[in-house]
Write a protein that holds these residues in place. Structure first.
Motif, PDB file in Angstrom:
ATOM      1  N   ARG A   6       0.842  -1.193   0.000  1.00  8.77           N
ATOM      2  CA  ARG A   6       0.000   0.000   0.000  1.00  8.77           C
ATOM      3  C   ARG A   6       0.879   1.245   0.000  1.00  8.77           C
ATOM      4  NH1 ARG A   6      -5.138  -1.971   1.072  1.00  8.77           N
ATOM      5  NH2 ARG A   6      -6.030   0.100   1.356  1.00  8.77           N
TER       6      ARG A   6
ATOM      7  N   CYS B  76      -1.973  -3.786  -7.556  1.00 12.75           N
ATOM      8  CA  CYS B  76      -3.399  -3.634  -7.238  1.00 12.75           C
ATOM      9  C   CYS B  76      -4.018  -5.028  -7.205  1.00 12.75           C
ATOM     10  CB  CYS B  76      -4.061  -2.738  -8.284  1.00 12.75           C
ATOM     11  SG  CYS B  76      -5.726  -2.282  -7.817  1.00 12.75           S
TER      12      CYS B  76
ATOM     13  N   GLN C 154     -12.119  -3.925  -5.472  1.00 13.36           N
ATOM     14  CA  GLN C 154     -12.949  -3.275  -4.454  1.00 13.36           C
ATOM     15  C   GLN C 154     -12.111  -2.930  -3.223  1.00 13.36           C
ATOM     16  OE1 GLN C 154     -12.905  -6.416  -5.256  1.00 13.36           O
ATOM     17  NE2 GLN C 154     -12.773  -7.662  -3.423  1.00 13.36           N
ATOM     18  N   ARG C 155     -12.589  -1.935  -2.448  1.00 14.82           N
ATOM     19  CA  ARG C 155     -11.860  -1.549  -1.243  1.00 14.82           C
ATOM     20  C   ARG C 155     -11.657  -2.778  -0.367  1.00 14.82           C
ATOM     21  NH1 ARG C 155     -10.005   2.537   1.070  1.00 14.82           N
ATOM     22  NH2 ARG C 155     -10.902   4.041  -0.349  1.00 14.82           N
TER      23      ARG C 155
ATOM     24  N   ASP D 203      -9.963  -3.210   3.155  1.00 18.01           N
ATOM     25  CA  ASP D 203      -9.247  -2.750   4.349  1.00 18.01           C
ATOM     26  C   ASP D 203      -8.671  -3.928   5.133  1.00 18.01           C
ATOM     27  OD1 ASP D 203      -9.732  -0.061   3.799  1.00 18.01           O
ATOM     28  OD2 ASP D 203     -11.723  -0.172   4.708  1.00 18.01           O
TER      29      ASP D 203
ATOM     30  N   CYS E 145      -2.578  -3.601  -2.242  1.00 21.96           N
ATOM     31  CA  CYS E 145      -3.352  -2.429  -2.625  1.00 21.96           C
ATOM     32  C   CYS E 145      -4.669  -2.822  -3.296  1.00 21.96           C
ATOM     33  CB  CYS E 145      -2.506  -1.575  -3.564  1.00 21.96           C
ATOM     34  SG  CYS E 145      -2.842   0.163  -3.370  1.00 21.96           S
ATOM     35  N   ASP E 146      -5.631  -1.903  -3.245  1.00 20.42           N
ATOM     36  CA  ASP E 146      -6.907  -2.095  -3.930  1.00 20.42           C
ATOM     37  C   ASP E 146      -7.133  -0.900  -4.856  1.00 20.42           C
ATOM     38  OD1 ASP E 146      -8.132   0.064  -2.359  1.00 20.42           O
ATOM     39  OD2 ASP E 146      -8.039  -1.367  -0.704  1.00 20.42           O
TER      40      ASP E 146
ATOM     41  N   PRO F  88      -9.614   1.421  -5.215  1.00 21.26           N
ATOM     42  CA  PRO F  88      -9.921   2.748  -4.656  1.00 21.26           C
ATOM     43  C   PRO F  88      -8.685   3.446  -4.079  1.00 21.26           C
ATOM     44  CG  PRO F  88     -11.620   1.189  -4.037  1.00 21.26           C
ATOM     45  CD  PRO F  88     -10.523   0.386  -4.685  1.00 21.26           C
ATOM     46  N   THR F  89      -7.770   2.679  -3.484  1.00 19.85           N
ATOM     47  CA  THR F  89      -6.548   3.285  -2.939  1.00 19.85           C
ATOM     48  C   THR F  89      -5.638   3.763  -4.064  1.00 19.85           C
ATOM     49  OG1 THR F  89      -6.720   1.888  -0.995  1.00 19.85           O
ATOM     50  CG2 THR F  89      -4.566   2.879  -1.415  1.00 19.85           C
TER      51      THR F  89
END
Ligand SMILES: [Zn+2]
Length: 241
Positions: free
Chosen positions: A161, A180, A184-185, A187, A193-194, A196-197
């Motif tokens: 991230r 990535c 989807q997000r 957390d 990483c996703d 949205p980030t």
């Protein structure tokens, strides 16, 4: 500057090669990361033993370094004569030397071609590129890289991230390749990483995604169609920066 992603696959991907990328400018070629399944695409793209001038390793996970054993072995077998620079962290150099020894690759003065190890910390230039670095959040230390040459710029995250430092590193780059894992997000994924980030990284003009979870690749390709800056590169495609 030409950038060739050798694969966009995750660590355990049954089909798509691991993340690894060739960056070329002014007749100089840098290989960034070299996972186990990136070896065959590297050999297809770049078969000559003296083509690659330097290797940068973002971190020491198997899907980023294990390919180096067969790659160095083949270069020696094919008569490589040119010196090779290998750049990574200080601790990474020690781990890598142990790995090469285990793989019967001579990396000291018995090596058939000179290998010069260098830390990222002491590196400001790699061939024609100005080089800068920043850590990301991963389960082992990972250091993202930015390369600038003749007014063009490229960055590569390695895994993990973003941090404030890595987000700043990407500011103003023409192309960023970023890890990535899912669209989807997520957390619950502290070290990957996703989408949205990735989308918060507003400083990069274009963002190519890699290290995509195998089961999520179709969904990722669908999700990026809504974002003109973001794409999923094809393995061995040649991107112009
Ligand atoms: Zn990793």
């Amino acid at each position: 500057v030409h950038v060739t992603p050798l694969g966009v696959g995750e660590a355990f991907d049954p089909a798509e090669p691991n993340a690894s990328v060739l960056v070329e400018a002014a007749g100089y070629m840098l290989l960034i990361d070299c996972g186990h399944s990136a070896v065959a695409p590297l050999w297809r793209t770049c078969p000559a033993p003296n083509d690659v001038d330097a290797v940068y390793l973002t971190h020491q996970h198997a899907d980023h370094v294990l390919g180096l054993i067969p790659v160095l072995d083949r270069w020696a077998y094919d008569g490589r004569s040119k010196a090779l620079a290998i750049i990574t962290s200080q601790k990474g150099i020690i781990q890598l030397q142990a790995l090469l020894t285990a793989g019967f690759i001579a990396w000291d003065d018995r090596s058939p071609f000179p290998i010069h190890f260098r830390t990222a910390q002491e590196t400001t230039h790699i061939g024609p590129f100005a080089a800068s670095f920043a850590p990301t959040i991963h389960d082992v230390p990972n250091v993202a890289i930015r390369l600038d040459h003749a007014g063009r710029s490229f960055a590569y995250s390695g895994d993990g991230r973003p941090t404030a430092q890595s987000a700043a590193l990407y500011d103003g780059v023409d192309l960023l390749l970023h890890e990535c894992f899912v669209p989807q997000r997520a957390d619950d994924l502290p070290f990957h990483c996703d989408l949205p980030t990735v989308l918060t990284l507003t400083g990069a003009a274009r963002i190519g995604l890699y290290h995509i979870k195998a089961s999520q690749r179709p969904a990722m390709r669908e999700a990026v169609t809504a974002h003109h800056r973001v794409f999923v590169p094809e393995a061995c495609s040649r991107l112009v920066v």
